[in-house]
Structure formats: C-alpha cells, structure tokens
Design a protein around this motif. Sequence first.
Motif, short mmCIF file in Angstrom:
data_model
loop_
_atom_site.label_atom_id
_atom_site.label_comp_id
_atom_site.label_asym_id
_atom_site.label_seq_id
_atom_site.Cartn_x
_atom_site.Cartn_y
_atom_site.Cartn_z
N THR A 64 0.86 -1.18 0.00
CA THR A 64 0.00 0.00 0.00
C THR A 64 0.89 1.23 0.00
N ASP A 70 -0.68 8.60 -1.01
CA ASP A 70 -1.13 9.24 -2.25
C ASP A 70 0.01 10.03 -2.92
N SER A 71 0.91 10.60 -2.14
CA SER A 71 1.95 11.46 -2.70
C SER A 71 3.01 10.68 -3.47
N LYS A 116 2.25 7.33 -4.83
CA LYS A 116 1.62 6.26 -5.62
C LYS A 116 1.95 6.41 -7.09
#
Length: 122
Positions: A59, A62-63, A65
């Motif tokens: 996982t 967001d920064s 991905k």
Amino acid sequence: EVQLVESGGGLVQPGGSLRLSCAASGFTFTSYAMSWVRQAPGKGLEWVSIISSGGGSTTYGDSVKGRFTISRDNAKNTLYLQMNSLKPEDTAVYYCTKSLGGAVVPPRIDYWGQGTQVTVSS
C-alpha cells in the motif's frame, strides 16, 4: 536486539531515481510487515508505504503512488524502496520501520532505523 540499517540515500536531480535498502536483524523478518516513513525538513512524519510479511500486499501514500515501489527479499532480510520520477518535495529523511504485526494503515510501528537522507535538487 532489533536493528534496521538504511542505505542508498543521496543527492539526485528532479526526475531521477534512487533505491533505498534496509538491512534488518534481531527478529524474524518474515513474520512482520515493514514500512517506510519520511520526514521532510521542518515537517512532520509522513507514512510512505507498507508491505506485508510475505510481500504479497503493498500500500502507498497518495503522494508517492505510481512513482515508488516497496519490495522485500525475505531470504536476505532486506527491505527496499525504489523511487522513480523524484520531485523536490520528496526531499526528506527516509526511515525503515518494523510493524508490530500485519500490514495495517496507519502502521503500528515498534522499531525505527536511523534514517537516510534523500535530497532532490538540481
């Protein structure tokens, strides 16, 4: 004694790549999820990525991905973070961390490495 020793940091130009490594010892590496956490200058801690004990589940924050890839080699007790398309805002100290158990987010961290500096600048 649990030890987490990071390496691979350095200075890289925007758009470049780096691979961080973390050599783990003092515990059964194959039994625990592992994470990378970073701290930019003057900022708080930011969780980057987590990988399950067997490596089958990952996982990302967001920064990062789509740009970073976490992996592990359980035969070598080593955690990796491949960082591509680096941006100046990725500049930070990157820490290898051990989780208490599974790959939950946010991770339940019980041990930290000493950190390795990554600087993205032209």
